[in-house]
Scaffold this motif. Structure first.
Motif, short mmCIF file in Angstrom:
data_model
loop_
_atom_site.label_atom_id
_atom_site.label_comp_id
_atom_site.label_asym_id
_atom_site.label_seq_id
_atom_site.Cartn_x
_atom_site.Cartn_y
_atom_site.Cartn_z
N VAL A 1 46.87 37.88 39.16
CA VAL A 1 48.06 37.28 39.76
C VAL A 1 49.22 37.32 38.78
O VAL A 1 50.36 37.64 39.15
CB VAL A 1 47.77 35.82 40.20
CG1 VAL A 1 49.06 35.11 40.58
CG2 VAL A 1 46.79 35.81 41.37
N ALA A 2 48.94 37.00 37.52
CA ALA A 2 50.00 37.02 36.51
C ALA A 2 50.60 38.42 36.36
O ALA A 2 51.83 38.58 36.31
CB ALA A 2 49.45 36.53 35.17
N VAL B 1 37.60 32.47 39.07
CA VAL B 1 39.04 32.23 39.03
C VAL B 1 39.74 32.94 37.87
O VAL B 1 40.84 33.48 38.06
CB VAL B 1 39.33 30.71 38.98
CG1 VAL B 1 40.82 30.44 38.80
CG2 VAL B 1 38.82 30.03 40.25
N PRO B 2 39.19 32.98 36.65
CA PRO B 2 39.93 33.56 35.52
C PRO B 2 40.44 34.97 35.75
O PRO B 2 41.64 35.23 35.53
CB PRO B 2 38.93 33.48 34.36
CG PRO B 2 38.06 32.31 34.71
CD PRO B 2 37.93 32.35 36.20
N ALA C 1 38.26 35.22 44.45
CA ALA C 1 37.87 34.18 43.49
C ALA C 1 36.45 33.70 43.73
O ALA C 1 35.71 33.38 42.78
CB ALA C 1 38.84 33.00 43.58
N VAL D 1 43.33 34.92 38.19
CA VAL D 1 44.56 34.40 37.59
C VAL D 1 45.24 35.49 36.76
O VAL D 1 46.48 35.64 36.80
CB VAL D 1 44.26 33.16 36.73
CG1 VAL D 1 45.49 32.73 35.95
CG2 VAL D 1 43.77 32.01 37.61
N GLU D 2 44.46 36.24 36.00
CA GLU D 2 45.03 37.34 35.22
C GLU D 2 45.72 38.36 36.13
O GLU D 2 46.83 38.82 35.86
CB GLU D 2 43.94 38.03 34.40
CG GLU D 2 43.35 37.17 33.28
CD GLU D 2 42.32 37.93 32.49
OE1 GLU D 2 42.49 39.16 32.31
OE2 GLU D 2 41.31 37.32 32.06
N THR E 1 43.54 42.79 42.03
CA THR E 1 44.26 41.56 42.35
C THR E 1 45.75 41.73 42.06
O THR E 1 46.61 41.31 42.85
CB THR E 1 43.71 40.38 41.54
OG1 THR E 1 42.32 40.21 41.83
CG2 THR E 1 44.44 39.10 41.87
#
Length: 573
Positions: A452-453, A445-446, A440, A449-450, A297
């Motif tokens: 993406v960050a 999702v978690p 996702a 999100v990691e 991701t």
């Protein structure tokens, strides 16, 4: 019929009871007697009674997993029927027989899936099930009339029937069935690949290419998004078999372009079937490693965001002094694109799913707009900023030009910069949203999100590095560096845009014979082994470099003219 019924009678008795089994045997006897005696009325009556007795009966009931797969097939296949039909008709006549036949194929697949589910659905809602069957049968009759050129219905009529049937399905289907579209994507892909082989067998290579593009479109908007996050290597192999080859097998695009014999096409098809089966298993089993999902991701976000950051950094590097105010519209466009990307992510599971078939077209349109605006800005940039010998003189001229031209030119310039900022970011944001939404759904999702960050941190680091260089490098050197960056971004953007236009069928596909490029060449550099892509990238680079050398030639000519004029003034004859 009576003989087969005897074979299945035990299963029928187990499901329907002893009394129903006795009644079935009696009806079969009546049917046989009526047929032997030539009594058409009695035969028709017995046949209607037999149909009622066998309605919804399956000797081997489907498992829960099989029912979910059939439900996904029904939803996917039926939704595609009006799409294919609309492509094949116009003004009450059939214009593309191939598209109408595709609509018939998908309708038949939906009808078979519904027949397999009929017994289960009838127990949930008999009336809705009967209505769905009536609608699907009616669609089949309409398509048959169109195929025979007897009556070509308005596409809106077919779409209304399909929408009604799909609405009933959403109401009657269990929740698990309504979400069972993943496996159906692979069924649609295989159905399209069947048409590829069928067209090749008939020597219709143009139709085979249409079917290949359709199969790849279903792959790109469905499994591809998830595979990139779960199994990037498998994704690269599968995509290669669709296009330019993988391993020892040539790609379907190459084979169809050179009109290869059916045996070669079938060999690649078998390899593609194996890859698709592995992809289906990989998606079905979900992520094997949270770390892999986070890493993949992050790479996706970093790669898709890198182009936008380089464009913005390159353009802002040249906007100094009096030009600094033009940075604001660029950032406004970029901010609007970020908001649009967030909004796209929010609606991805609803609106985008219903408009999935337009995803590539939207990406192609946004990419074309981005290229057009970038070329316009490049032209302005080279002739107004990069290659001016005296920046102070340039700034003065720029002010005089804007003042003389009036508000309309200035407004157009600002609008162009806003559009450039928006298109540069949103074209990447849209594709990223599709990838992230698909991942996702598989991994949760978690971890996304990691990832993406981490990806955004990488993009931010590149942005900061560019800002640091802007402060440290001499202005002229920084302008030259950013010019090269814009050239590179433009070439990558053109290559990717040509490829997506080929996917949606807007451009032809002529593979470069024998050319095999690694996955990263396309993903990072936009280089794909087709003559269209390479030619377009070469032309884009030639245009930009030609603009530079043309500006340099004009500048040198002006300098020589000024030198000669000064010499004449100093040494009058």
């Amino acid at each position: 019929a009576a003989g087969y019924a005897r074979i299945l009678l035990d299963a029928y008795r187990e499901q329907r009871g002893a009394a129903a089994a006795v009644a079935l045997a009696a009806v079969l006897d009546e049917l046989a007697d009526a047929g032997s005696e030539g009594d058409a009325a009695a035969y028709a009556a017995a046949r209607r009674e037999l149909d009622r007795a066998l309605a919804g009966f399956r000797a081997a009931p489907l498992s829960a997993e099989e029912e979910e797969r059939r439900a996904g097939q029904f939803l996917r296949f039926l939704a595609l029927v009006p799409v294919e039909y609309e492509r094949g008709v116009e003004d009450g006549r059939v214009t593309l027989d191939f598209e109408v036949q595709e609509a018939i194929t998908f309708r038949d697949g939906a009808a078979q899936a519904l027949a397999d589910l009929e017994a289960t659905l009838a127990e949930r809602d008999l009336h809705a099930t009967a209505r769905m069957k009536e609608l699907v049968d009616g669609i089949g009759e309409t398509l048959a009339l169109a195929a025979r050129a007897e009556e070509v219905a308005d596409p809106r009529v077919l779409e209304a029937r399909a929408d009604e049937a799909l609405d009933l399905a959403q109401r009657v289907f269990p929740e698990a069935w309504r979400e069972a579209g993943g496996a159906a994507d692979f069924d649609v892909i295989r159905a399209s690949l069947d048409r590829v082989e069928g067209a090749v067998a008939g020597g219709q290579y143009g139709q085979a290419e249409q079917a290949r593009l359709e199969a790849y479109a279903f792959f790109e908007l469905g499994p591809e998004q998830r595979l990139r996050g779960l199994a990037p290597g498998l994704f690269a192999r599968t995509e290669g078999l669709f296009w330019y080859g993988a391993g020892e097998h040539a790609g379907l695009a190459q084979l169809l372009e050179r009109k290869a014999p059916r045996e070669e096409v079938s060999a690649t098809r078998r390899a593609l079937d194996e890859a698709l089966a592995e992809a289906e298993a990989a998606i079905g089993s979900g992520p094997q490693s949270t770390g892999a999902v986070v890493t993949n991701t992050a790479i996706i976000v970093f790669r898709e965001g890198l182009e936008a950051v380089l464009i913005l950094a390159a353009l802002t590097a040249g906007l100094v002094g009096a030009q600094r105010r033009l940075r604001r519209p660029l950032f406004v466009g970029a901010a609007l694109a970020l908001l649009a990307s967030v909004a796209t992510f929010v609606v991805a599971e609803t609106v985008l799913e219903s408009l999935a078939r337009f995803g590539e077209r939207l990406e192609a349109v946004v990419s074309l707009v981005a290229i057009a605006v970038l070329l316009l800005i490049l032209n302005w940039f080279f002739h107004k900023v990069y290659w001016s010998e005296h920046l102070a003189e340039l700034h003065g001229k720029k002010r005089r030009i804007l003042g003389a031209a009036g508000l309309s030119v200035a407004a157009a310039q600002l609008a162009g910069l806003v559009m450039l900022g928006f298109s540069s970011v949103y074209r990447e944001g849209f594709e990223t949203v599709l990838f992230l939404q698909a991942i996702a759904l598989e991994a949760g999702v978690p971890p996304v999100v990691e990832g993406v960050a981490l990806g955004l941190l990488g993009v931010a680091a590149i942005g900061l590095a560019m800002a640091f260089l802007q402060r440290k490098l001499p202005h002229k050197r920084m302008l030259e560096l950013t010019g090269l960056l814009i050239l590179g971004v433009l070439v990558v953007m053109v290559g990717k845009t040509v490829q997506v236009c080929q996917v949606v069928g807007w451009l032809p596909v002529h593979p470069i014979a024998g050319a095999r490029l690694p996955y990263w060449a396309g993903a990072w550099l936009g280089v794909f082994p087709t003559w269209e892509g390479v030619s377009a990238q070469t032309a884009a680079a030639a245009l930009v470099l030609g603009s530079y050398f043309g500006a340099e030639w004009v500048r040198a000519r002006r300098r020589r003219r000024r030198f000669l004029e000064a010499a004449r003034v100093e040494s009058p004859v």
